[in-house]
Motif scaffolding. Structure first.
Motif, PDB file in Angstrom:
ATOM      1  N   PHE A  24       3.286   7.840  -0.934  1.00  0.00           N
ATOM      2  CA  PHE A  24       1.857   7.552  -1.054  1.00  0.00           C
ATOM      3  C   PHE A  24       1.472   6.439  -0.094  1.00  0.00           C
ATOM      4  O   PHE A  24       2.157   5.437   0.032  1.00  0.00           O
ATOM      5  N   GLY A  31      -1.741   4.241  -0.151  1.00  0.00           N
ATOM      6  CA  GLY A  31      -2.929   4.055  -0.984  1.00  0.00           C
ATOM      7  C   GLY A  31      -2.900   5.029  -2.146  1.00  0.00           C
ATOM      8  O   GLY A  31      -1.882   5.189  -2.818  1.00  0.00           O
ATOM      9  N   THR A  32      -4.003   5.716  -2.366  1.00  0.00           N
ATOM     10  CA  THR A  32      -4.098   6.634  -3.501  1.00  0.00           C
ATOM     11  C   THR A  32      -3.612   8.042  -3.165  1.00  0.00           C
ATOM     12  O   THR A  32      -3.328   8.828  -4.069  1.00  0.00           O
ATOM     13  N   GLY A  33      -3.537   8.351  -1.893  1.00  0.00           N
ATOM     14  CA  GLY A  33      -3.218   9.714  -1.507  1.00  0.00           C
ATOM     15  C   GLY A  33      -1.752   9.942  -1.194  1.00  0.00           C
ATOM     16  O   GLY A  33      -1.071   9.059  -0.675  1.00  0.00           O
ATOM     17  N   SER A  81       2.189   4.122  -9.998  1.00  0.00           N
ATOM     18  CA  SER A  81       2.381   5.546  -9.777  1.00  0.00           C
ATOM     19  C   SER A  81       3.173   6.141 -10.933  1.00  0.00           C
ATOM     20  O   SER A  81       4.006   5.472 -11.552  1.00  0.00           O
ATOM     21  N   VAL A 135       1.287  10.978  -9.142  1.00  0.00           N
ATOM     22  CA  VAL A 135      -0.071  10.479  -8.925  1.00  0.00           C
ATOM     23  C   VAL A 135      -0.032   8.970  -8.723  1.00  0.00           C
ATOM     24  O   VAL A 135       0.891   8.289  -9.163  1.00  0.00           O
ATOM     25  N   ARG A 136      -1.089   8.496  -8.098  1.00  0.00           N
ATOM     26  CA  ARG A 136      -1.267   7.052  -7.893  1.00  0.00           C
ATOM     27  C   ARG A 136      -2.780   6.801  -7.834  1.00  0.00           C
ATOM     28  O   ARG A 136      -3.333   6.482  -6.793  1.00  0.00           O
ATOM     29  N   PRO A 137      -3.454   6.974  -8.956  1.00  0.00           N
ATOM     30  CA  PRO A 137      -4.923   7.061  -8.989  1.00  0.00           C
ATOM     31  C   PRO A 137      -5.667   5.823  -8.482  1.00  0.00           C
ATOM     32  O   PRO A 137      -6.764   5.959  -7.941  1.00  0.00           O
ATOM     33  N   GLU A 138      -5.105   4.649  -8.625  1.00  0.00           N
ATOM     34  CA  GLU A 138      -5.813   3.446  -8.199  1.00  0.00           C
ATOM     35  C   GLU A 138      -5.090   2.745  -7.056  1.00  0.00           C
ATOM     36  O   GLU A 138      -5.406   1.586  -6.755  1.00  0.00           O
ATOM     37  N   GLY A 139      -4.141   3.405  -6.465  1.00  0.00           N
ATOM     38  CA  GLY A 139      -3.443   2.832  -5.320  1.00  0.00           C
ATOM     39  C   GLY A 139      -2.448   1.761  -5.665  1.00  0.00           C
ATOM     40  O   GLY A 139      -1.981   1.037  -4.776  1.00  0.00           O
ATOM     41  N   SER A 140      -2.093   1.670  -6.948  1.00  0.00           N
ATOM     42  CA  SER A 140      -1.082   0.690  -7.348  1.00  0.00           C
ATOM     43  C   SER A 140       0.022   1.401  -8.123  1.00  0.00           C
ATOM     44  O   SER A 140       0.943   1.944  -7.512  1.00  0.00           O
ATOM     45  N   THR A 143       0.812  -1.209   0.000  1.00  0.00           N
ATOM     46  CA  THR A 143       0.000   0.000   0.000  1.00  0.00           C
ATOM     47  C   THR A 143       0.853   1.269   0.000  1.00  0.00           C
ATOM     48  O   THR A 143       0.397   2.322  -0.408  1.00  0.00           O
TER      49      THR A 143
END
Lengths: 119, 112
Positions: free
Chosen positions: A49, A51-53, A75, A68-73, A30
């Protein structure tokens, strides 16, 4: 299983161009981190990051850098208007959820890095 | 600041000799991690130290955390050519985030 992967392995660009660097973390991790390493130096923290944030982006040197990491995987680290001083190896790392209490941190698994050269 | 200092910056040893690198901080550390980076490679995790005065061993490698939690050391007994690389200590963020602040590193060369 598969480790952290990064693409491209090498990127040569011209001053002023825009670049995107991609990181695929270990499945299930994560936490994801971006570092930058200049020749002869230790990795320098950029952004983290959970998760996504973006839990901590205090290491980004200026507003030309964004991640960015829009789907939590996966980046993506994005650099606008590249400068020669941005030349470095950009490392991505991931780790599993923290265990062991407040004062311990899980080990980070690093990818092979993307060597960015700005001409 | 956040940085940890390492000495020496470079070390050349004859194969079979011992090697030690030291990591120092001006502030108390909650934990310290050690990583090894081979030439042309990426950092690989070796160990984490959390407790004051902690000593951990991995075969020929001995890691120590100072009593005051402001310094740490890595000692390699009877170096081998496979030990070549740069050894980094890294401190965790004090405020609870998981990101690491790496030391300046010690680059080890082992002469066969």
């Amino acid at each position: 299983g598969a480790g952290v992967s990064q693409t491209p392995s090498n990127k040569v660009t011209e001053k002023g161009k825009y670049v995107e660097l991609r990181c695929d973390p270990i499945s299930g991790h994560t936490a994801l981190y971006w570092y930058r390493q200049s020749l002869g130096q230790g990795p320098e923290f950029l952004i983290y990051f959970q998760g996504t944030g973006a839990a901590d982006d205090s290491g980004l040197p200026n507003d030309r850098f964004f991640a960015v990491r829009p789907e939590g995987s996966v980046s993506t680290l994005k650099i606008q208007r590249t400068e020669r001083g941005d030349s470095a190896v950009y490392l991505c790392a991931s780790s599993s959820p923290r265990a062991g209490g407040q004062s311990s941190y899980n080990e980070q698994f690093f990818g092979p890095g993307t060597r960015l050269t700005v001409l | 600041g956040q940085q940890v200092m390492q000495i020496p910056q470079y070390q050349h040893v004859q194969e079979g000799e011992d090697f030690t690198t030291y990591c120092n901080s001006s502030t108390t550390l909650s934990n310290i991690q050690w990583y090894k980076q081979r030439p042309g490679g990426h950092p690989v995790f070796l160990i984490q130290l959390v407790k004051s005065g902690e000593v951990k061993k991995q075969k020929r490698l001995t890691f120590q955390f100072g009593e005051a939690k402001k310094n740490s050391s890595l000692h390699i007994t009877a170096t081998q050519t496979t030990d070549v690389g740069t050894y980094f200590c890294a401190r965790g963020q004090q405020t609870g985030a998981n990101n690491l602040f790496f030391g300046t590193g010690t680059r080890l060369t082992v002469i066969p």
